[in-house]
Design an enzyme around this catalytic site. Structure first.
Site, short mmCIF file in Angstrom:
data_model
loop_
_atom_site.label_atom_id
_atom_site.label_comp_id
_atom_site.label_asym_id
_atom_site.label_seq_id
_atom_site.Cartn_x
_atom_site.Cartn_y
_atom_site.Cartn_z
N LYS A 101 0.14 12.12 -1.19
CA LYS A 101 0.98 11.05 -1.72
C LYS A 101 0.92 11.03 -3.25
CE LYS A 101 2.03 6.13 -0.99
NZ LYS A 101 1.61 4.89 -0.30
N CYS A 118 4.88 6.16 3.25
CA CYS A 118 4.99 4.70 3.14
C CYS A 118 6.04 4.31 2.11
CB CYS A 118 3.62 4.09 2.84
SG CYS A 118 3.55 2.29 3.04
N GLU A 173 1.49 7.38 9.35
CA GLU A 173 0.61 7.42 8.18
C GLU A 173 -0.84 7.12 8.59
OE1 GLU A 173 0.18 5.05 3.89
OE2 GLU A 173 1.32 4.18 5.54
#
Length: 529
Positions: free
Chosen positions: A350, A403, A286
């Site tokens: 995301k 994440c 990430e």
């Protein structure tokens, strides 16, 4: 056992509060990196006996019993979440001069809020509390509903749900495929609380027999699934996981950004072991590219030079989107697929952002009192409106989760045949050598089991691994280790259950335990009268 149960029921005041807190804190040992699931066979019976001891004196009124039940459940939850989530404070220490004041909120404040859900669980259980097996079913229903609510209320945070304590190893993970996390959590509470029946003897034989049957089915189904040979994939994929283990403090320094980029390139370019295939795909963690990639064509050229013919890089990066003259750009936490010509073939942003890490909820109010993002970007990150499937040149689809998105079961809702693997990019270096990265990794493995897909997990420093659809680790890089690890696997989808099936099965489990609790409650009332 009856004498011990009686003494616990009669506790009051500080002793009672301490025991409730202790019972919850003890339960945290069931979580990674410990995985001592058997401690729940102590924690939950203690909770049942504490709830048994709430006065039923009509002079005190019904509301007193409900308030006492809430406080008992809240103290249990406060102990559980404080012992299980204390490591969150580590993220605030990288910029301590700015965020150290918030340590008590992270270490004690969040557990205090999450404990409200367990207080709700015990309050709901108290409404239909009886004797014998019925009260065990009531507690299971209360906790099942609480864990489900915890997954979406106030953006959701289902971290360390009770069910994870019942799934420490692949043998015990397989029930997640048909039941999902919340179904497993509900039945786990019933099984873990069943030894409380030894303290009162009412419903002892049927209660322990049912709990034993459920536990045996849990293990038996796991053994059945693990002995099945996974079908051969229509194609295979060789992946190189790059874990640079770069200290988070260094990643935050502007002066070190080129060095960070160079470290990723160097690890990616390492030669393969003799006799092993070249990677088809290289995975960086990430936000591993420490600048806006599209503003640095030279960086894309260096990536192209590093990649061999036919290889692609899957990497985390910050994506900027221009909003026009006079307006600040929007920033997205993204995943790119880059080919050997330096072209960005595919991208996904995301969807489920991390509160206080990537954005400030209720921003207008909270920023006035000093709250800010841990990640410094003007205005924080923006969420994507929908998730975009990444497509490799071979046609293989990757379902991207960035994440902590992977801790949400409902985020992994993949139409059949659309993805060949889940790719999860993360940076657990924020949490150091604490239980946090281990807990995060277990939750990612459970998502692989639920979806029936291989998990490709790349972490800056967490646990990078390729995990098969049964939750078994094919290959990986340990916490605090630096290196590049190659793994080859067949691209297959093996689950016979989809997300809708798991939701339905969870509610069927809830209906069963709630019905048992209500029937027992009615019988209890008739006996009293």
């Amino acid at each position: 056992m009856e004498r011990l149960a009686g003494r616990i029921m009669l506790l009051g005041g500080a002793k009672r509060a301490f025991l409730a807190f202790f019972a919850g804190a003890l339960g945290a040992l069931a979580l990674p990196p410990f995985g001592f699931f058997a401690v729940f066979f102590i924690s939950f019976p203690l909770l049942v006996w504490l709830l048994d001891g709430i006065s039923g004196n009509p002079d005190r009124g019904h509301s007193f019993g409900l308030r006492s039940a809430f406080v008992t459940g809240w103290l249990f939850g406060f102990g559980y979440f404080t012992a299980g989530l204390w490591w969150l404070g580590n993220a605030l220490l990288f910029e301590a001069e700015e965020f150290a004041w918030a340590l008590p909120l992270a270490v004690l404040g969040l557990p205090a809020v999450l404990a409200i859900f367990y207080g709700l669980a015990t309050t709901l259980a108290r409404l239909v509390w009886s004797d014998g097996m019925g009260r065990i079913a009531a507690l299971a229903a209360g906790f099942g509903l609480a864990e489900w609510l915890r997954s979406f209320v106030a953006t959701g945070f289902p971290w360390n749900a009770i069910g994870y304590g019942a799934m420490p190893i692949p043998l015990m993970m397989q029930s997640a495929a048909p039941l999902g996390l919340f179904g497993v959590s509900t039945l786990a509470v019933f099984v873990f609380a069943a030894p409380a029946l030894l303290g009162t003897r009412k419903g002892l034989v049927p209660g322990l027999a049912l709990a034993g049957l459920l536990f045996a089915a849990h293990l038996g189904y796991g053994a059945f699934r693990l002995q099945e040979l996974l079908p051969a994939g229509a194609s295979s994929l060789t992946v190189r996981l790059v874990q640079p283990a770069i200290d988070q403090a260094k990643k935050l320094e502007n002066a070190d950004r080129i060095d960070v980029f160079n470290q990723h390139l160097a690890l990616s370019a390492q030669p393969v072991e003799p006799g092993k295939p070249e990677p088809d795909m290289i995975v960086w963690p990430e936000t591993s590219i420490p600048f806006i990639l599209t503003e640095h064509p030279d960086a894309l050229s260096r990536i192209a030079d590093m990649l061999k013919d036919g290889q692609v890089l899957v990497t985390g990066a910050v994506r900027a989107e221009d909003q026009g003259a006079g307006q600040a750009p929007r920033y997205y936490n993204s995943v790119y697929v880059i080919d050997d010509k330096g072209q960005i073939l595919s991208a996904s942003d995301k969807v489920h952002l991390t509160p206080f890490g990537e954005y400030v909820p209720y921003e207008e109010v909270l920023r006035r009192v000093g709250f800010d993002n841990l990640i410094s970007l003007p205005g924080g990150f923006s969420p994507a409106s929908q998730r975009t499937l990444l497509t490799l040149p071979s046609g293989i689809g990757l379902y991207p989760l960035i994440c902590y998105e992977i801790i949400f079961p409902d985020e992994v809702d993949i139409p059949a045949g659309k993805a060949g693997a889940i790719v999860n990019l993360t940076n657990d270096a924020w949490f150091g050598a604490t239980p946090g990265p281990y807990q995060h990794f277990l939750q990612a493995r459970i998502r692989a089991v639920e979806a029936g897909l291989t998990l490709i997990r790349g972490a800056n420093n967490g646990i990078s691994a390729v995990v098969d659809p049964r939750g078994r680790i094919i290959s990986g890089v340990a916490l605090n280790a630096r290196g590049a690890e190659d793994a080859t696997f067949g691209v297959i989808a093996v689950s016979n259950w989809n997300n809708s099936d798991r939701k339905l099965n969870f509610w069927l489990v809830m209906l069963a335990v709630a019905s048992a609790a209500l029937i027992s409650r009615m019988g209890f009332i008739f006996r009293k009268n």
